[in-house]
Design an enzyme around this catalytic site. Sequence first.
Site, PDB file in Angstrom:
ATOM      1  N   ASP A 288      41.319  41.214  45.412  1.00 32.71           N
ATOM      2  CA  ASP A 288      40.595  42.063  44.973  1.00 32.71           C
ATOM      3  C   ASP A 288      39.593  41.468  43.821  1.00 32.71           C
ATOM      4  OD1 ASP A 288      38.754  44.099  44.682  1.00 32.71           O
ATOM      5  OD2 ASP A 288      40.465  45.706  44.854  1.00 32.71           O
TER       6      ASP A 288
HETATM    7  C1  BGC Z   1      37.291  47.153  44.532  1.00 29.76           C
HETATM    8  C2  BGC Z   1      37.400  46.728  46.010  1.00 29.76           C
HETATM    9  C3  BGC Z   1      36.155  46.192  46.429  1.00 29.76           C
HETATM   10  C4  BGC Z   1      35.506  44.979  45.429  1.00 29.76           C
HETATM   11  C5  BGC Z   1      34.368  44.399  45.626  1.00 29.76           C
HETATM   12  C6  BGC Z   1      36.668  46.171  43.671  1.00 29.76           C
HETATM   13  O1  BGC Z   1      36.597  46.580  42.442  1.00 29.76           O
HETATM   14  O2  BGC Z   1      38.555  47.534  44.483  1.00 29.76           O
HETATM   15  O3  BGC Z   1      37.686  47.871  47.111  1.00 29.76           O
HETATM   16  O4  BGC Z   1      35.795  45.652  47.683  1.00 29.76           O
HETATM   17  O5  BGC Z   1      35.585  45.580  43.824  1.00 29.76           O
HETATM   18  O6  BGC Z   1      33.098  45.026  45.366  1.00 29.76           O
END
Ligand code: BGC
Length: 763
Positions: A288
């Site tokens: 993530d």
């Molecule tokens: C979130 C994810 C997301 C990623 C990219 C993160 O902060 O937890 O769910 O896919 O950002 O935007």
Amino acid sequence: MKKTFSLMLLALLALGCSDKAAYKLAKMDHFIEGLMKKMTLEEKVGQLNLPVAGDIVTGEGKSVGVEDRIAKGEVGGLFNVKGAAAIRRYQEIAVEQSRLGIPLIFGMDVIHGYETTFPIPLGLSCTWDMEAVEESAHIAAVEASADGIAWTFSPMVDLGRDPRWGRVSEGSGEDPYLNARIAEAMVYGYQGRPGEQFTSNDEIMACVKHFALYGGAEAGRDYNTVDMSHQRMFNEYMTGYKAAADAGAGSFMASFNVVDDVPASVNKWLLTDVLREQWGWDGFVVSDYTGISECIMHGVGDYHEVGVRSLNAGMDMDMVAEALFTQTIPGIKNGEVSRKTLDRAVRRVLEAKYKLGLFDDPYKFCREQEAARVLYSDENRAIARRISGESYVLLRNEGGLLPLQRKGTIAVVGPLANTGTNMPGTWSVAAQHARTTTLLRGITEIAGQNVKVLYAKGSNLCSDYQLEMNSTMFGRELGRDSRTDKQLLDEALAVARKADVIIAALGESSEMSGEASSRTSLDIPDVQKDLLKALLKTGKPVVLVLFNGRPLTIQWESENVPAILDAWFGGTEAAYSIADVLFGDVNPSGKLTMTFPKNVGQVPIYYAHKNTGRPLDEGGWFMKFRSNYLDVDNDPVYPFGYGLSYTTFEYGPVSLSAPSMKEDGKIVASVEVKNTGSVAGKEIVQMYIRDVVASSSRPVRELKGFEKVLLQPGESKTVSFEIGVDALSFWNQEMKYVAEPGEFKVYIGGDSRTVNEASFELL
Ligand code: BGC
């Protein structure tokens, strides 16, 4: 080369692959093997690097100088870039200027639709309609794929039982079985059905997130510690991820949280032993957003250590942290990570690009002309309108206040009434916010000429300026009115007094749920509640249209407001589909997928709980030395599976095809359902099973089947569910998946409280 290809083919055939599949795999292996031979170490770590280039930034730091870095082969993919033209430009740099011309993979948070948005996932789950779920994901893929996107960071399958956690809005609720069904439907929608995946231009790769257990965050505070038994993990929280893996999802995203005290991003047990070895899954894992470098804050190592540890744990791509890119080569030099481990990760990333067809045509997903035709098209919006209409849950309808008649004067009041930008809901990064219709306008159009529609804002979102600002993101604030609370209220009351019926559009703004939007109070914000009370005091009938990304504590409302329609955030066409339901053009059929608690103190509250050694008598309260509270009973306001319709349904008794079954046998449980009202309606028939005595304490009931049926007035249908051993099995204390002989109860009805039961024995 030819020899390795033939050997590979033979090995795959020996493993039982079909001729065609084996040939395809061998061809891919052969191609990637050849490419990797040409790659330098620097080019290899470049493939593991996923910087962000777009405008949507959900963590600290935005990657800079991306163009130069692409040309140097330092980038494997980019995410959250909007538009085929922009994506084409980046891809041209990769293909034409980097030494090996390896195409980039472009990802995005296409969570519940692209430009055409569907209900937030929690709302979508309330349709209990797997065809609709798959269709919505497919349309998201059709639009995103034409606009440059090859890869979506969806489905989010984190089981959510704590509505304080804002990200329950992104998931499918509290139930392991329903979560699994939705997970696979989403994967099919994005990628196609197994065996046919990525065969057409409009299929994109799914990324199952957040692996794992992110929804178990303590106290519902985002990113917080998760700690649970392995039985709970595998019986409840893991089913969604597993189903998505089995459905062939091409990638997984590691979660931010710890699992067994080790952050997921560096957790080898999770990323390798479970995901790849136990489940036999063969896609690639991405971290993530800065998930790897955040392991420093978790206190498990410095930047170098967490980078190396993450790769060794089974991570393949690094979102934004740049740790795999910068730390792997030093790690190889000092013997902490092997070249083989690096190659394994690189191969997985290249395989994904290969499967997507990017080596054949790097611009496959940049179809500008098609984008102009399909994005936000009338056709897609019509489908969104139909599907969102099925996601609303009618919670209360005293005296048949709804549907409304098309006559007289309607006052539409509330801070959510005249905002289009909030309708798509959280995580709708590509949505056409500015073009989205307001509820006020939707109601006015659908009501038609014979209805006079009045409007007043009535209140701000909340009196607390700080809370309102905290829940603002991407400029989608409601706009704070400079008038005083009293001025706003007076105006609303003046409007309300002129009306025959009041529609109060209240609740949360779209960014009050979603990422980093945890709440400790789940009430409708104060000024809105004051407004609602004042509207009710006028004596006019009030319909509460509730906007929410999570269950709210609406006990008072459930006792005092005659009609409540839970509208979640319905997406692009929410305004029209809510009006469709309010005026009865669509009969509401959604049912809750998360329990609505009476107060925050009851949380977590979910139907599939264990009995305890001192259960409270059904419907009772208070009993000393029983498992209950001094100040509130154990019942929720609305249980899982609940939802009303404009018609009524009657259930006959549950009948079973046999009194017992063997482990390799089946039993069919059936029930007759009748539409006893005067309009056609859809009913979600739910089957629950209880393992009465087992070696471990089992939930009081668990959903194991459901079917949505359409019944005309007076029509009856027999709905049958086949029960096989899987529905009776669970992970026991030794972590073996077993079905234990003995009595099982079967309940079939319209919500999780049904007492319509029969029982049988597993021999
Ligand atoms: C979130 C994810 C997301 C990623 C990219 C993160 O902060 O937890 O769910 O896919 O950002 O935007």
